[in-house]
Design a protein around this motif. Structure first.
Motif, PDB file in Angstrom:
ATOM      1  N   GLU A 143     -14.533   6.886   4.442  1.00  0.00           N
ATOM      2  CA  GLU A 143     -14.815   8.185   3.839  1.00  0.00           C
ATOM      3  C   GLU A 143     -16.310   8.399   3.667  1.00  0.00           C
ATOM      4  N   ASP A 144     -17.000   7.363   3.223  1.00  0.00           N
ATOM      5  CA  ASP A 144     -18.445   7.470   3.007  1.00  0.00           C
ATOM      6  C   ASP A 144     -19.187   7.785   4.304  1.00  0.00           C
ATOM      7  N   GLN A 145     -18.669   7.265   5.414  1.00  0.00           N
ATOM      8  CA  GLN A 145     -19.316   7.481   6.707  1.00  0.00           C
ATOM      9  C   GLN A 145     -18.828   8.751   7.398  1.00  0.00           C
ATOM     10  N   GLY A 146     -17.833   9.400   6.808  1.00  0.00           N
ATOM     11  CA  GLY A 146     -17.331  10.643   7.378  1.00  0.00           C
ATOM     12  C   GLY A 146     -16.647  10.472   8.717  1.00  0.00           C
ATOM     13  N   VAL A 147     -15.995   9.340   8.917  1.00  0.00           N
ATOM     14  CA  VAL A 147     -15.302   9.081  10.180  1.00  0.00           C
ATOM     15  C   VAL A 147     -13.798   9.024   9.935  1.00  0.00           C
ATOM     16  N   ASP A 148     -13.036   9.055  11.020  1.00  0.00           N
ATOM     17  CA  ASP A 148     -11.580   9.058  10.917  1.00  0.00           C
ATOM     18  C   ASP A 148     -11.081   7.772  10.268  1.00  0.00           C
ATOM     19  N   TYR A 149      -9.979   7.915   9.545  1.00  0.00           N
ATOM     20  CA  TYR A 149      -9.368   6.733   8.943  1.00  0.00           C
ATOM     21  C   TYR A 149      -8.843   5.798  10.023  1.00  0.00           C
ATOM     22  N   PRO A 150      -8.848   4.506   9.744  1.00  0.00           N
ATOM     23  CA  PRO A 150      -8.302   3.546  10.704  1.00  0.00           C
ATOM     24  C   PRO A 150      -6.781   3.446  10.583  1.00  0.00           C
ATOM     25  N   VAL A 151      -6.171   2.836  11.564  1.00  0.00           N
ATOM     26  CA  VAL A 151      -4.824   2.295  11.383  1.00  0.00           C
ATOM     27  C   VAL A 151      -5.001   1.047  10.533  1.00  0.00           C
ATOM     28  N   MET A 152      -4.159   0.864   9.521  1.00  0.00           N
ATOM     29  CA  MET A 152      -4.496  -0.156   8.522  1.00  0.00           C
ATOM     30  C   MET A 152      -3.254  -0.830   7.954  1.00  0.00           C
ATOM     31  N   THR A 153      -3.392  -2.126   7.666  1.00  0.00           N
ATOM     32  CA  THR A 153      -2.367  -2.849   6.922  1.00  0.00           C
ATOM     33  C   THR A 153      -2.978  -3.359   5.624  1.00  0.00           C
ATOM     34  N   GLY A 154      -2.247  -3.227   4.522  1.00  0.00           N
ATOM     35  CA  GLY A 154      -2.733  -3.657   3.217  1.00  0.00           C
ATOM     36  C   GLY A 154      -1.772  -4.619   2.569  1.00  0.00           C
ATOM     37  N   GLU A 155      -1.074  -4.162   1.543  1.00  0.00           N
ATOM     38  CA  GLU A 155      -0.080  -4.969   0.834  1.00  0.00           C
ATOM     39  C   GLU A 155       0.710  -4.029  -0.072  1.00  0.00           C
ATOM     40  N   ASP A 156       1.769  -4.533  -0.700  1.00  0.00           N
ATOM     41  CA  ASP A 156       2.575  -3.666  -1.569  1.00  0.00           C
ATOM     42  C   ASP A 156       1.987  -3.539  -2.969  1.00  0.00           C
ATOM     43  N   GLU A 157       0.711  -3.845  -3.126  1.00  0.00           N
ATOM     44  CA  GLU A 157       0.022  -3.580  -4.375  1.00  0.00           C
ATOM     45  C   GLU A 157      -0.123  -2.064  -4.525  1.00  0.00           C
ATOM     46  N   MET A 158       0.047  -1.576  -5.754  1.00  0.00           N
ATOM     47  CA  MET A 158       0.114  -0.138  -5.979  1.00  0.00           C
ATOM     48  C   MET A 158      -1.171   0.585  -5.581  1.00  0.00           C
ATOM     49  N   SER A 159      -2.324  -0.045  -5.736  1.00  0.00           N
ATOM     50  CA  SER A 159      -3.579   0.633  -5.385  1.00  0.00           C
ATOM     51  C   SER A 159      -3.592   1.030  -3.917  1.00  0.00           C
ATOM     52  N   PHE A 160      -3.109   0.142  -3.037  1.00  0.00           N
ATOM     53  CA  PHE A 160      -3.065   0.469  -1.615  1.00  0.00           C
ATOM     54  C   PHE A 160      -2.027   1.542  -1.333  1.00  0.00           C
ATOM     55  N   LEU A 161      -0.836   1.416  -1.914  1.00  0.00           N
ATOM     56  CA  LEU A 161       0.206   2.405  -1.663  1.00  0.00           C
ATOM     57  C   LEU A 161      -0.260   3.801  -2.061  1.00  0.00           C
ATOM     58  N   ARG A 162      -0.958   3.911  -3.178  1.00  0.00           N
ATOM     59  CA  ARG A 162      -1.423   5.221  -3.651  1.00  0.00           C
ATOM     60  C   ARG A 162      -2.511   5.788  -2.749  1.00  0.00           C
ATOM     61  N   LYS A 163      -3.447   4.960  -2.330  1.00  0.00           N
ATOM     62  CA  LYS A 163      -4.518   5.430  -1.453  1.00  0.00           C
ATOM     63  C   LYS A 163      -3.968   5.782  -0.080  1.00  0.00           C
TER      64      LYS A 163
END
Length: 412
Positions: free
Chosen positions: A306-326
């Motif tokens: 977001e800071d660089q103003g570029v497209d979001y990546p395809v991404m894997t995170g975890e089932d932690e709520m912070s990632f799910l919400r973002k």
């Protein structure tokens, strides 16, 4: 008798005690707790690009966990903490008892949100079994991520002689093995969970499928959503932790086989460092994907794009709520792999089965299923009001105190 799966994954290397002591599998998110730096974090965070890791990779374990991803699990899918893959069983007839059992729990730590979430769930399950007269008390000693402390804790329990059942979540694999063997020599049931040890003397070893399965799920997802030649930045918390090393070992293999350019960095789960890594990589060119061996810092990684103003990546995170919400907020293409937090219930439910004389799996392999985009909204709704450091698949919805105890992080 075959060597336990986690133990076999260590054949070529025994990592340093300092590195193994830090994490179970998941999180060091500071949104819940701000523990002092753990041994090994500084050196890990100073290591920018890691590569390597081949000494942790065992093809037989990769193949086994790949097969287990599609295995049929015995038991009720509405109670995944009791499900298991059919295999060798332990006869517990000799342990049958009508007496409420004193459980002695040697815990590695509750130093991160994944362990804290599980610890809360475990204690709520304990209340149920105490009310049912299965368990009289659970005396717990917390090793605070230190091998020597946990060895002393186990030996204390043995010398006191008041334990009916031993439950051990090992701080590290090799260092803890002799102490677990001493517990086995008492003739009492020994339940090991989360991390393994290099012995099979235990009554049951409880764990989700494992690190290779995580790596396979996540790397396959990225490959399916990227093109050959695309770059993936892999963000790794720490070196030397078996389940984290095998996550990356599996993913690295799949990336290489499919022509994905992957560069990996150790981050110490430091959001500032994660942002810096992503920003530096974006200055070199396009970053199409982000792979993580745990969900910590996922939000920071996304914010760097977001800071660089570029497209979001395809991404894997975890089932932690912070990632799910973002993930929901941004609409990026994502996957939330899971290292099933509900496993913290299973050791106490195993006590119930053991004293009833019921067979239990020798290696109790629990389901480990990622959360997909189609399922994300349901898990967000089910966990509404939970803090960012909570884990969506914690499996405590039917326990007393739900949801307040988890929302308020009432850590015993």
């Amino acid at each position: 008798m075959r060597t336990p799966l986690r133990s076999r994954s260590l054949r070529g290397a025994v990592a340093s005690v300092a590195a193994l002591a830090v994490l179970a599998a998941c999180s060091t998110d500071e949104s819940i707790d701000d523990p002092a730096p753990q041994a090994g974090e500084e050196s890990a965070s100073e290591t920018e690009e890691s590569g390597g890791g081949e000494e942790w990779f065992v093809q037989a374990d990769f193949d086994e966990q790949d097969e287990q991803r599609s295995a049929t699990f015995e038991g009720d899918p509405e109670q995944p903490w009791l499900q298991y893959i059919d295999g060798e069983m332990t006869d517990t007839a000799d342990y049958t008892s009508n007496k409420a059992q004193k459980v002695c729990f040697a815990n590695a730590s509750i130093s991160n949100p994944w362990r804290q979430t599980g610890w809360i769930t475990m204690n709520q399950q304990l209340k149920v079994l105490q009310d049912e007269g299965v368990i009289s008390e659970m005396e717990t000693r917390d090793a605070q991520d230190d091998d020597n402390t946990q060895i002393a804790d186990i030996d204390y329990f043995i010398s006191e002689g008041n334990c009916d059942v031993f439950v051990i979540s090992p701080n590290s694999t090799a260092a803890m093995t002799p102490a677990v063997e001493r517990a086995c020599e008492t003739g009492k049931p020994v339940i090991v969970f989360d991390r393994g040890v290099e012995t099979d003397c235990y009554t049951t070893f409880i764990h989700p499928i494992g690190g290779y399965a995580w790596g396979i799920d996540t790397a396959n997802f990225l490959v399916e959503n990227l093109e050959e030649g695309d770059k993936v930045v892999a963000l790794r918390i720490l070196p030397g932790v078996d389940v984290l090393e095998t996550r990356w070992g599996a993913a690295k293999k799949i990336f290489e086989e499919n022509g994905i350019e992957a560069v990996d960095y150790f981050t110490g789960a430091d959001p500032t460092k994660i942002k810096g890594i992503i920003t530096d990589e974006l200055t070199k060119g396009d970053v199409a994907g982000v792979w993580m061996d745990a969900g910590d810092g996922a939000v920071a990684a996304i914010e760097a794009f977001e800071d660089q103003g570029v497209d979001y990546p395809v991404m894997t995170g975890e089932d932690e709520m912070s990632f799910l919400r973002k993930w929901e907020e941004t609409g990026l293409t994502g996957l939330a792999p899971v290292y099933s937090n509900f496993q913290w219930r299973t050791p106490l439910l195993a006590v119930q089965k053991i004293v009833a004389g019921e067979e239990v799996p020798k290696e109790w392999v629990l389901p480990q299923t990622p959360i997909t985009e189609d399922e994300r909204a349901d898990f967000l709704e089910a966990n509404e009001g939970m803090p960012d450091g909570h884990y969506a698949k914690f499996g405590g919805e039917d326990l007393p105190g739900y949801p307040q105890v988890w929302q308020e992080r009432q850590i015993p």
